[in-house]
Design an enzyme around this catalytic site. Structure first.
Site, PDB file in Angstrom:
ATOM      1  N   TYR A   3      24.216  -8.620 -51.437  1.00 15.70           N
ATOM      2  CA  TYR A   3      25.271  -7.800 -52.058  1.00 15.70           C
ATOM      3  C   TYR A   3      26.473  -7.595 -51.115  1.00 15.70           C
ATOM      4  CZ  TYR A   3      27.376  -3.829 -54.588  1.00 15.70           C
ATOM      5  OH  TYR A   3      28.247  -2.981 -55.246  1.00 15.70           O
TER       6      TYR A   3
ATOM      7  N   LYS B  47      30.234  -9.046 -51.859  1.00 17.66           N
ATOM      8  CA  LYS B  47      31.373  -8.136 -51.986  1.00 17.66           C
ATOM      9  C   LYS B  47      32.436  -8.405 -50.917  1.00 17.66           C
ATOM     10  CE  LYS B  47      30.330  -5.677 -55.632  1.00 17.66           C
ATOM     11  NZ  LYS B  47      31.199  -5.716 -56.830  1.00 17.66           N
TER      12      LYS B  47
ATOM     13  N   ILE C  22      29.859   5.830 -55.939  1.00 19.22           N
ATOM     14  CA  ILE C  22      30.563   6.437 -57.068  1.00 19.22           C
ATOM     15  C   ILE C  22      29.530   6.791 -58.136  1.00 19.22           C
ATOM     16  CG2 ILE C  22      32.397   6.092 -58.782  1.00 19.22           C
ATOM     17  CD1 ILE C  22      33.424   5.867 -55.873  1.00 19.22           C
TER      18      ILE C  22
ATOM     19  N   THR D 140      28.533   6.461 -61.166  1.00 23.57           N
ATOM     20  CA  THR D 140      28.518   5.710 -62.437  1.00 23.57           C
ATOM     21  C   THR D 140      27.069   5.242 -62.615  1.00 23.57           C
ATOM     22  OG1 THR D 140      28.886   3.637 -61.312  1.00 23.57           O
ATOM     23  CG2 THR D 140      30.857   4.812 -62.053  1.00 23.57           C
TER      24      THR D 140
HETATM   25  N1  LIG Z   1      29.080   2.756 -58.598  1.00 22.89           N
HETATM   26  C1  LIG Z   1      29.079   2.521 -57.287  1.00 22.89           C
HETATM   27  O1  LIG Z   1      28.574   3.311 -56.476  1.00 22.89           O
HETATM   28  C2  LIG Z   1      29.751   1.273 -56.760  1.00 22.89           C
HETATM   29  C3  LIG Z   1      30.061   1.215 -55.400  1.00 22.89           C
HETATM   30  C4  LIG Z   1      30.717   0.114 -54.905  1.00 22.89           C
HETATM   31  C5  LIG Z   1      31.059  -0.918 -55.757  1.00 22.89           C
HETATM   32  N2  LIG Z   1      30.744  -0.868 -57.070  1.00 22.89           N
HETATM   33  C6  LIG Z   1      31.181  -1.961 -57.922  1.00 22.89           C
HETATM   34  O2  LIG Z   1      32.089  -1.455 -58.879  1.00 22.89           O
HETATM   35  C7  LIG Z   1      32.111  -2.282 -60.037  1.00 22.89           C
HETATM   36  C8  LIG Z   1      32.024  -1.418 -61.269  1.00 22.89           C
HETATM   37  O3  LIG Z   1      30.767  -0.795 -61.301  1.00 22.89           O
HETATM   38  P1  LIG Z   1      30.479   0.587 -62.053  1.00 22.89           P
HETATM   39  O4  LIG Z   1      30.132   1.554 -61.007  1.00 22.89           O
HETATM   40  O5  LIG Z   1      31.555   0.889 -63.029  1.00 22.89           O
HETATM   41  O6  LIG Z   1      29.094   0.170 -62.740  1.00 22.89           O
HETATM   42  P2  LIG Z   1      28.663   0.043 -64.246  1.00 22.89           P
HETATM   43  O7  LIG Z   1      27.267  -0.431 -64.186  1.00 22.89           O
HETATM   44  O8  LIG Z   1      28.976   1.312 -64.955  1.00 22.89           O
HETATM   45  O9  LIG Z   1      29.620  -1.124 -64.836  1.00 22.89           O
HETATM   46  C9  LIG Z   1      29.460  -2.484 -64.556  1.00 22.89           C
HETATM   47  C10 LIG Z   1      29.747  -3.255 -65.834  1.00 22.89           C
HETATM   48  O10 LIG Z   1      29.696  -4.662 -65.557  1.00 22.89           O
HETATM   49  C11 LIG Z   1      29.114  -5.288 -66.675  1.00 22.89           C
HETATM   50  N3  LIG Z   1      28.581  -6.601 -66.304  1.00 22.89           N
HETATM   51  C12 LIG Z   1      27.508  -6.872 -65.531  1.00 22.89           C
HETATM   52  N4  LIG Z   1      27.314  -8.192 -65.442  1.00 22.89           N
HETATM   53  C13 LIG Z   1      28.302  -8.783 -66.177  1.00 22.89           C
HETATM   54  C14 LIG Z   1      28.644 -10.121 -66.460  1.00 22.89           C
HETATM   55  N5  LIG Z   1      27.915 -11.146 -65.984  1.00 22.89           N
HETATM   56  N6  LIG Z   1      29.720 -10.355 -67.224  1.00 22.89           N
HETATM   57  C15 LIG Z   1      30.452  -9.329 -67.726  1.00 22.89           C
HETATM   58  N7  LIG Z   1      30.177  -8.041 -67.498  1.00 22.89           N
HETATM   59  C16 LIG Z   1      29.114  -7.762 -66.724  1.00 22.89           C
HETATM   60  C17 LIG Z   1      28.015  -4.330 -67.121  1.00 22.89           C
HETATM   61  O11 LIG Z   1      27.599  -4.586 -68.458  1.00 22.89           O
HETATM   62  C18 LIG Z   1      28.703  -2.983 -66.930  1.00 22.89           C
HETATM   63  O12 LIG Z   1      29.361  -2.571 -68.110  1.00 22.89           O
HETATM   64  C19 LIG Z   1      30.944  -3.261 -59.854  1.00 22.89           C
HETATM   65  O13 LIG Z   1      31.451  -4.508 -59.418  1.00 22.89           O
HETATM   66  C20 LIG Z   1      30.119  -2.629 -58.745  1.00 22.89           C
HETATM   67  O14 LIG Z   1      29.397  -3.584 -57.995  1.00 22.89           O
HETATM   68  C21 LIG Z   1      30.094   0.217 -57.596  1.00 22.89           C
END
Ligand SMILES: NC(=O)c1ccc[n+]([C@@H]2O[C@H](COP(=O)([O-])OP(=O)(O)OC[C@H]3O[C@@H](n4cnc5c(N)ncnc54)[C@H](O)[C@@H]3O)[C@@H](O)[C@H]2O)c1
Length: 273
Positions: free
Chosen positions: A169, A173, A202, A204
């Site tokens: 991961y 990233k 975050i 979510t």
């Molecule tokens: N939430 C955290 O703590 C956090 C921290 C750092 C980075 N991120 C990154 O932030 C981004 C958004 O995440 P979030 O927190 O909103 O999570 P989330 O799970 O709410 O949203 C992620 C979305 O991506 C969609 N998805 C997954 N695989 C997919 C694919 N192959 N094609 C199309 N859509 C796909 C899912 O259906 C989901 O709706 C992600 O890239 C995640 O890795 C999240």
């Protein structure tokens, strides 16, 4: 004249928060793998008065991303591209992480670069984890320069024998931010900009999964010891994305904005201390 289009890929927590900020007066073009989430998000935004359409996409499939980009461009001039689709190391395999979190970003950057309107902007969501990845200069060069179709074949991304998802991961990233940097020139040739945001923890669906997972205790400790001492909200990320998508940041491109409540800063300070 067609309405400007704001494309949001991934309608989870962050995608919806950004869409709510940028969608007024524009055509919100929502894309996700999960059709149930897409329908739910479209109903929510339509009820709130936004003009919305949806498109199912698998960000890890180059043909699917090419179809998405063509459909968005046919809708109107693309003003914003916000790529939030991603999978979590708590639930996904190393292969899925490389496919979606790294290659998916590369596909989106390649396909949208020639289609963006002049003055348009893109934001890719990476992660604070990328700032903590330990990569050699050769590995970083490979992540920047390898043709997109060959990215998943890089030897240090091979899931066998021992690349655990928790190690894959941060590499994926970090690779996403490196790809954004490498793509800024091509986006500039369309008169568009592209940047990444590296969120900290975050609240979510993905963030809550990670807090409930095997590294949850360590993550909570990192938050407690950070400069702000709190978990982030999707709104914190939407505020940063709004800046990067606005003409106010017209001289900012090819860079990464770390929005982590000061986790990385305090960890680095402690290590140097
Ligand atoms: N939430 C955290 O703590 C956090 C921290 C750092 C980075 N991120 C990154 O932030 C981004 C958004 O995440 P979030 O927190 O909103 O999570 P989330 O799970 O709410 O949203 C992620 C979305 O991506 C969609 N998805 C997954 N695989 C997919 C694919 N192959 N094609 C199309 N859509 C796909 C899912 O259906 C989901 O709706 C992600 O890239 C995640 O890795 C999240």
């Amino acid at each position: 004249m067609k309405t400007d289009v704001s494309v949001v890929v991934g309608v989870g927590g962050m995608g919806r928060a950004v869409a709510a900020r940028i969608g007024s007066g524009r055509h919100l073009f929502l894309a996700d793998f999960d059709e149930r989430l897409l329908t739910e998000a479209a109903a929510q935004f339509t009820e709130q008065g936004f003009e919305v359409s949806t498109h199912q996409v698998d960000a890890g499939d180059p043909a699917s991303v090419a179809e998405l980009a063509a459909a968005a461009a046919a809708t109107g001039p693309i003003r914003h591209l916000v790529h939030t689709a991603g999978v979590s190391p708590v639930k996904a395999s190393t292969e899925a992480i490389v496919r979606v979190d790294l290659c998916g970003v590369a596909y989106v950057l390649d396909e949208f670069a020639p289609l963006m309107a002049r003055g348009a902007a893109g934001v890719v969501i990476a992660s604070m984890a990328g700032h903590l990845a330990q990569l050699t200069a050769e590995q970083e060069t490979a992540l920047a320069a390898t043709p997109t179709a060959e990215l998943a074949g890089l030897p240090f991304l091979n899931p066998e024998p021992a690349l655990h998802p928790m190690l894959a991961y941060p590499i994926a990233k970090r690779g996403a931010t490196i790809r954004v940097q490498a793509a800024a020139g091509a986006w500039g040739r369309s008169g568009a900009r592209v940047n990444s945001i590296s969120p900290g923890v975050i609240s979510t669906a993905q963030g809550r999964d990670e807090l409930a997972g095997e590294s949850g205790a360590r993550m909570r400790q990192m938050i407690e010891q950070s400069a702000t001492g709190r978990i982030g909200t999707a709104e914190d990320i939407a505020a940063a994305a709004t800046y990067l998508l606005d003409p106010a940041s017209s001289f900012v491109t090819g860079t990464d904005l770390l929005v982590d409540g000061g986790v990385v800063a305090t960890m680095r300070a402690a290590m140097r201390g």
